[in-house]
Design a protein around this motif. Structure first.
Motif, PDB file in Angstrom:
ATOM      1  N   SER A  33       0.840  -1.196   0.000  1.00 18.70           N
ATOM      2  CA  SER A  33       0.000   0.000   0.000  1.00 18.70           C
ATOM      3  C   SER A  33       0.879   1.252   0.000  1.00 18.70           C
ATOM      4  O   SER A  33       2.082   1.192   0.261  1.00 18.70           O
ATOM      5  N   ILE A  34       0.264   2.381  -0.324  1.00 24.17           N
ATOM      6  CA  ILE A  34       0.956   3.672  -0.276  1.00 24.17           C
ATOM      7  C   ILE A  34       0.144   4.652   0.531  1.00 24.17           C
ATOM      8  O   ILE A  34      -1.082   4.531   0.647  1.00 24.17           O
ATOM      9  N   SER A  35       0.841   5.637   1.067  1.00 24.89           N
ATOM     10  CA  SER A  35       0.178   6.718   1.800  1.00 24.89           C
ATOM     11  C   SER A  35       0.944   8.008   1.584  1.00 24.89           C
ATOM     12  O   SER A  35       2.134   8.001   1.263  1.00 24.89           O
ATOM     13  N   ILE A  56       5.488  10.261  -1.140  1.00 22.04           N
ATOM     14  CA  ILE A  56       4.709   9.036  -0.964  1.00 22.04           C
ATOM     15  C   ILE A  56       5.578   7.996  -0.266  1.00 22.04           C
ATOM     16  O   ILE A  56       6.783   7.902  -0.518  1.00 22.04           O
ATOM     17  N   GLN A  57       4.954   7.169   0.597  1.00 25.63           N
ATOM     18  CA  GLN A  57       5.658   6.028   1.180  1.00 25.63           C
ATOM     19  C   GLN A  57       4.906   4.748   0.852  1.00 25.63           C
ATOM     20  O   GLN A  57       3.682   4.677   0.985  1.00 25.63           O
ATOM     21  N   ALA A  58       5.661   3.740   0.404  1.00 25.60           N
ATOM     22  CA  ALA A  58       5.101   2.426   0.110  1.00 25.60           C
ATOM     23  C   ALA A  58       5.474   1.460   1.225  1.00 25.60           C
ATOM     24  O   ALA A  58       6.625   1.442   1.685  1.00 25.60           O
ATOM     25  N   LEU A  59       4.491   0.649   1.687  1.00 31.13           N
ATOM     26  CA  LEU A  59       4.709  -0.326   2.747  1.00 31.13           C
ATOM     27  C   LEU A  59       4.320  -1.718   2.264  1.00 31.13           C
ATOM     28  O   LEU A  59       3.393  -1.877   1.447  1.00 31.13           O
ATOM     29  N   TYR A 113      -0.032   6.322  -8.097  1.00 29.23           N
ATOM     30  CA  TYR A 113      -0.387   4.908  -8.197  1.00 29.23           C
ATOM     31  C   TYR A 113       0.817   4.044  -7.820  1.00 29.23           C
ATOM     32  O   TYR A 113       1.936   4.277  -8.304  1.00 29.23           O
ATOM     33  N   LEU A 114       0.587   3.035  -6.982  1.00 27.19           N
ATOM     34  CA  LEU A 114       1.592   2.022  -6.691  1.00 27.19           C
ATOM     35  C   LEU A 114       1.432   0.916  -7.723  1.00 27.19           C
ATOM     36  O   LEU A 114       0.350   0.337  -7.867  1.00 27.19           O
ATOM     37  N   ASP A 123      -2.691   0.294  -5.625  1.00 25.04           N
ATOM     38  CA  ASP A 123      -3.148   1.213  -4.587  1.00 25.04           C
ATOM     39  C   ASP A 123      -2.990   2.645  -5.099  1.00 25.04           C
ATOM     40  O   ASP A 123      -2.153   2.912  -5.999  1.00 25.04           O
ATOM     41  N   THR A 124      -3.782   3.552  -4.554  1.00 21.18           N
ATOM     42  CA  THR A 124      -3.822   4.929  -5.055  1.00 21.18           C
ATOM     43  C   THR A 124      -3.881   5.911  -3.893  1.00 21.18           C
ATOM     44  O   THR A 124      -4.518   5.639  -2.882  1.00 21.18           O
TER      45      THR A 124
END
Length: 431
Positions: A33-35, A56-59, A113-114, A123-124
């Motif tokens: 996911s991203i946030s 953006i950070q992707a986890l 967008y991830l 994820d968006t």
């Protein structure tokens, strides 16, 4: 044994089914996911970068940083632009980009967008921003390319301003804030571009290209080539469009004239010139033509170019220095923009000259360019000296217009504000 009634059997079956339904369902597999970490809900100005980047950070499914994942940004509301990169998220799962605002006051949004390994979004996250016109100087909207160090001049006709950009021509009628592309410009050779743009008094538009010759259009949509008797079109040097005559010069080929709208061209010999490098041709208010070559020899023709005589300047102007601009005003004064930040003026009535020098020692090349006339005032650009910018004949001083970047060329509008071509685009002043 007592048998159960059909109703009891049905109730027992229903109770059993309900008990089965109450069993917890298996959890869906967790995804990356991203946030948004930073940069949301900023405020900006037309065609300017937002103050801060979009972060953006992707986890991964365990909530740990996802390294090397691709993020794609797209404009989903507004007319701005956003940078994309082939790089993935860093060791902290972070990815960032920059957002240039559009030129309308509608809401602006960017989607991040991830992407999975197949390049599909999984994820968006949505960034929002608000935008408004600048206070004072702002970068014009609608121009796809920055100019770089270019001296391309502005042209005007019937209340509109025109300028060459990215192998095309753009125009504005709202004081330079927004520009639109002229449709139907001829397709040029890959290494060619538009060298000059001019109009005749009826509004016919002519373009001289680097390698494809000359074209004209009556409606700015349909174009006709007028190159019948011209040479190979390489390296144009000068262009002059008038109602009754047109002139063009090419490096190594000399000067050509047409008196039938470009249907035919005649090569004009110039006595004493063997290298055929004519960089400026201008019409004097009295009808004479003036021609300046690469070696700064000035010639005059009183018969529309059939014959030429060399002009002997006075002692003060007996040798021009690296001329960067040559224009003639409505009173007939000749203006030469030269190196060492000099502006020379020559009267064809008295054959006397005057010089204005703006040179300041700073170990750089200094010169005067882009000479223009408006409301009886001479405007010109000085480059390279410690106080570069737009100067004028009003006390021969620099115009204090509050513009802090380099000035490559300029245009004074009817409202008294300037359009300025600078290193990173075209600027206008919002009052």
């Amino acid at each position: 044994m007592k048998q159960l009634s059909p109703l009891a059997i049905l109730l027992a079956f229903t109770l059993s089914a309900c008990q089965q339904d109450e069993q917890p369902l298996p959890e869906a597999p967790k995804q990356h996911s991203i946030s948004i970490l930073y940069g949301n809900n900023q405020q900006g100005f037309f065609n300017e970068w937002l103050p801060d980047s979009l972060v953006i950070q992707a986890l991964d499914p365990e909530g740990m940083p996802a390294v090397g994942w691709k993020i794609q940004f797209d404009i989903i509301a507004g007319d701005g632009s956003v940078n994309n990169s082939d790089l993935g998220t860093d060791s902290s799962g972070i990815f960032y980009t920059y957002w240039v605002m559009g030129c309308t006051e509608e809401p602006q949004e960017v989607a991040a967008y991830l992407l999975n390994a197949l390049g599909k979004p999984i994820d968006t996250a949505i960034f929002s921003a608000s935008v408004s016109p600048p206070n004072g100087w702002g970068r014009a909207c609608g121009m796809p390319c920055n100019y770089g160090d270019s001296d391309r001049e502005f042209e005007t006709f019937d209340g509109r301003v025109y300028l060459v950009n990215c192998k095309s021509i753009y125009t504005t009628d709202n004081y330079g804030a927004n520009w639109e592309e002229i449709e139907g410009i001829p397709t040029l050779s890959p290494s060619s571009t538009i060298f000059d743009l001019q109009f005749n008094s009826q509004g016919r538009m002519y373009i001289l290209t680097e390698k494809d010759g000359i074209f004209y259009s009556e409606d700015h949509k349909n174009w006709t080539a007028i190159n019948g008797d011209l040479p190979g079109f390489l390296n144009p040097l000068a262009f002059l469009v008038e109602d009754s005559s047109m002139f063009v010069s090419f490096y190594g080929h000399g000067l050509f004239r047409s008196v039938d709208g470009g249907n035919s061209w005649q090569n004009i010999p110039v006595e004493g010139e063997n290298n055929w490098r004519f960089e400026y041709i201008r019409r004097h208010p009295n009808g004479d033509l003036y021609l300046l070559d690469t070696w700064y020899t000035l010639r005059k023709s009183a018969d529309n170019g059939d014959t030429w005589e060399e002009i002997t300047l006075d002692n003060q102007l007996n040798r021009l220095r690296e001329v960067e601009a040559f224009e003639i005003d409505d009173s007939g004064i000749l203006y030469f923009g030269e190196s060492r930040a000099q502006l020379s003026m020559f009267s064809t009535d008295t054959y006397q000259s005057e010089k204005q020098s703006f040179y300041e020692a700073n170990h750089s090349s200094q010169y005067v360019s882009d000479i223009r006339f408006a409301n009886g005032i001479v405007y010109f650009v000085i480059k390279g000296n410690p106080t570069p910018g737009i100067y004028s004949s009003e006390n021969w001083e620099r115009q204090d217009i509050g513009f802090k970047k380099s000035v490559y060329s300029h245009y004074l509008q009817s409202d008294g504000t300037f359009l300025i071509n600078s290193q990173d685009g075209l600027y206008y002043f919002n009052q």
